[in-house]
Design a protein around this motif. Sequence first.
Motif, PDB file in Angstrom:
ATOM      1  N   ARG A  70       0.823  -1.218   0.000  1.00 21.07           N
ATOM      2  CA  ARG A  70       0.000   0.000   0.000  1.00 21.07           C
ATOM      3  C   ARG A  70       0.855   1.266   0.000  1.00 21.07           C
ATOM      4  N   ASP A  71       2.117   1.149  -0.385  1.00 19.92           N
ATOM      5  CA  ASP A  71       3.015   2.314  -0.450  1.00 19.92           C
ATOM      6  C   ASP A  71       3.222   2.974   0.908  1.00 19.92           C
ATOM      7  N   THR A  72       3.020   2.240   1.991  1.00 19.52           N
ATOM      8  CA  THR A  72       3.176   2.858   3.316  1.00 19.52           C
ATOM      9  C   THR A  72       4.606   2.747   3.824  1.00 19.52           C
ATOM     10  N   HIS A  73       5.332   1.733   3.359  1.00 19.32           N
ATOM     11  CA  HIS A  73       6.675   1.488   3.875  1.00 19.32           C
ATOM     12  C   HIS A  73       7.665   1.240   2.739  1.00 19.32           C
ATOM     13  N   VAL A  74       8.885   1.661   2.993  1.00 20.15           N
ATOM     14  CA  VAL A  74      10.018   1.367   2.121  1.00 20.15           C
ATOM     15  C   VAL A  74      10.708   0.125   2.692  1.00 20.15           C
ATOM     16  N   VAL A  75      11.069  -0.813   1.824  1.00 20.92           N
ATOM     17  CA  VAL A  75      11.614  -2.097   2.272  1.00 20.92           C
ATOM     18  C   VAL A  75      12.922  -2.352   1.539  1.00 20.92           C
ATOM     19  N   SER A  76      13.921  -2.851   2.266  1.00 23.76           N
ATOM     20  CA  SER A  76      15.213  -3.117   1.618  1.00 23.76           C
ATOM     21  C   SER A  76      15.896  -4.341   2.212  1.00 23.76           C
ATOM     22  N   CYS A  77      16.575  -5.071   1.340  1.00 22.59           N
ATOM     23  CA  CYS A  77      17.531  -6.091   1.775  1.00 22.59           C
ATOM     24  C   CYS A  77      18.711  -5.403   2.465  1.00 22.59           C
ATOM     25  N   SER A  78      19.516  -6.208   3.147  1.00 21.12           N
ATOM     26  CA  SER A  78      20.711  -5.664   3.785  1.00 21.12           C
ATOM     27  C   SER A  78      21.783  -6.743   3.858  1.00 21.12           C
ATOM     28  N   GLU A  79      23.017  -6.286   3.963  1.00 18.86           N
ATOM     29  CA  GLU A  79      24.145  -7.229   4.004  1.00 18.86           C
ATOM     30  C   GLU A  79      24.388  -7.775   5.416  1.00 18.86           C
ATOM     31  N   ASP A  80      23.538  -7.370   6.385  1.00 14.20           N
ATOM     32  CA  ASP A  80      23.717  -7.853   7.764  1.00 14.20           C
ATOM     33  C   ASP A  80      22.687  -8.911   8.174  1.00 14.20           C
ATOM     34  N   LYS A 112      19.403  -8.914   7.632  1.00 15.44           N
ATOM     35  CA  LYS A 112      18.073  -8.413   7.993  1.00 15.44           C
ATOM     36  C   LYS A 112      17.390  -7.786   6.782  1.00 15.44           C
ATOM     37  N   VAL A 113      16.066  -7.594   6.926  1.00 15.48           N
ATOM     38  CA  VAL A 113      15.306  -6.767   5.993  1.00 15.48           C
ATOM     39  C   VAL A 113      14.795  -5.572   6.789  1.00 15.48           C
ATOM     40  N   TYR A 114      14.968  -4.389   6.229  1.00 17.21           N
ATOM     41  CA  TYR A 114      14.611  -3.158   6.923  1.00 17.21           C
ATOM     42  C   TYR A 114      13.339  -2.550   6.334  1.00 17.21           C
ATOM     43  N   PHE A 115      12.455  -2.084   7.225  1.00 18.22           N
ATOM     44  CA  PHE A 115      11.218  -1.394   6.839  1.00 18.22           C
ATOM     45  C   PHE A 115      11.259   0.016   7.430  1.00 18.22           C
ATOM     46  N   TRP A 116      11.005   1.017   6.600  1.00 15.03           N
ATOM     47  CA  TRP A 116      10.905   2.395   7.081  1.00 15.03           C
ATOM     48  C   TRP A 116       9.511   2.930   6.772  1.00 15.03           C
ATOM     49  N   ASP A 117       9.018   3.780   7.639  1.00 12.18           N
ATOM     50  CA  ASP A 117       7.786   4.517   7.346  1.00 12.18           C
ATOM     51  C   ASP A 117       8.080   5.464   6.181  1.00 12.18           C
ATOM     52  N   LEU A 118       7.283   5.349   5.115  1.00 14.92           N
ATOM     53  CA  LEU A 118       7.571   6.098   3.887  1.00 14.92           C
ATOM     54  C   LEU A 118       7.581   7.603   4.146  1.00 14.92           C
ATOM     55  N   VAL A 119       6.580   8.090   4.878  1.00 14.45           N
ATOM     56  CA  VAL A 119       6.429   9.531   5.049  1.00 14.45           C
ATOM     57  C   VAL A 119       7.406  10.073   6.090  1.00 14.45           C
ATOM     58  N   GLU A 120       7.479   9.396   7.240  1.00 12.56           N
ATOM     59  CA  GLU A 120       8.297   9.932   8.329  1.00 12.56           C
ATOM     60  C   GLU A 120       9.774   9.583   8.178  1.00 12.56           C
ATOM     61  N   GLY A 121      10.068   8.528   7.428  1.00 13.41           N
ATOM     62  CA  GLY A 121      11.460   8.122   7.247  1.00 13.41           C
ATOM     63  C   GLY A 121      12.031   7.339   8.407  1.00 13.41           C
ATOM     64  N   ALA A 122      11.212   7.123   9.446  1.00 10.77           N
ATOM     65  CA  ALA A 122      11.700   6.426  10.646  1.00 10.77           C
ATOM     66  C   ALA A 122      11.751   4.922  10.393  1.00 10.77           C
ATOM     67  N   LEU A 123      12.736   4.268  10.990  1.00  9.04           N
ATOM     68  CA  LEU A 123      12.848   2.812  10.879  1.00  9.04           C
ATOM     69  C   LEU A 123      11.700   2.174  11.654  1.00  9.04           C
TER      70      LEU A 123
END
Length: 315
Positions: free
Chosen positions: A246-256, A258-269
């Motif tokens: 729903r375009d609410t979160h940014v999601v990324s792979c990581s080399e550690d 884990k998978v990281y999710f951030w709030d799209l608008v606030e930018g907070a993890l």
Amino acid sequence: MAFPEPKPRGPELPQKRVKTLDCGQGAVRAVRFNVDGNYCLTCGSDKTLKLWNPLRGTLLRTYSGHGYEVLDAAGSFDNSSLCSGGGDKAVVLWDVASGQVVRKFRGHAGKVNTVQFNEEATVILSGSIDSSIRCWDCRSRRPEPVQTLDEARDGVSSVKVSDHEILAGSVDGRVRRYDLRMGQLFSDYVGSPITCTCFSRDGQCTLVSSLDSTLRLLDKDTGEMLGEYTGHKNQEYKLDCCLSERDTHVVSCSEDGKVYFWDLVEGALALALPVGRGVVQSLSYHPLEPCLLTAVGGSVHCWREEAYEAEGGTG
């Protein structure tokens, strides 16, 4: 007296592991949902491509025909065809039902990092470390591409397609957007080698990940930076990123691991999801539901929201 409307529930993030696929194809280089999210493809370092029902954990078919590891794959809108690209520099068109190779397109001078169908699945677009994007006509018998886009100054790591646009990320640090209706090229300079880029689900923004361990959200039309997301590690590998259903979160792979999710608008993890040991190489988000596939080593994990109950218990 009118009661206030209940606040809409916040989006749920997939953080409960409901299935693990031991893919048995060496390292899984990429995992991809199909268009409706019922099936997924896994690309193996053992030269195979596999089709799964991820929630059931069942293997449906294995596709063999690449000469080297498979690096990316995509399904057509009607689920009848697959395309894949890999270290053998070939782009392969497959018939899903028979498992047979329909066509093999050769012309890239280096490994093929990324493949996509256009919306009608009449053209395959492939991006390669040879700095080019090539467009292959699935219906033609001609061996050469119908078009070659060679504006990139270094390898093409990511290609995405909308109904009238091609979005490409390159190791030269630029995101290029080709507007096919207008016949125009728009370019935004990020400055660090780009590992992945994608459209937001609403088509207004582009998300770009790069080797400075940063994701950037850009306004698609103006190139203005709307958000920056950091905290994960991405310094040497080509890793996937995406937006939630729903375009609410940014999601990324990581080399550690884990998978990281951030709030799209606030930018907070919002969540750092522990997936496994080593690099989380690839991820794919379900088109409609809070469901995530992650690839680490030789396994793919399927994640759902906490409240999810699998049919017949979890596996």
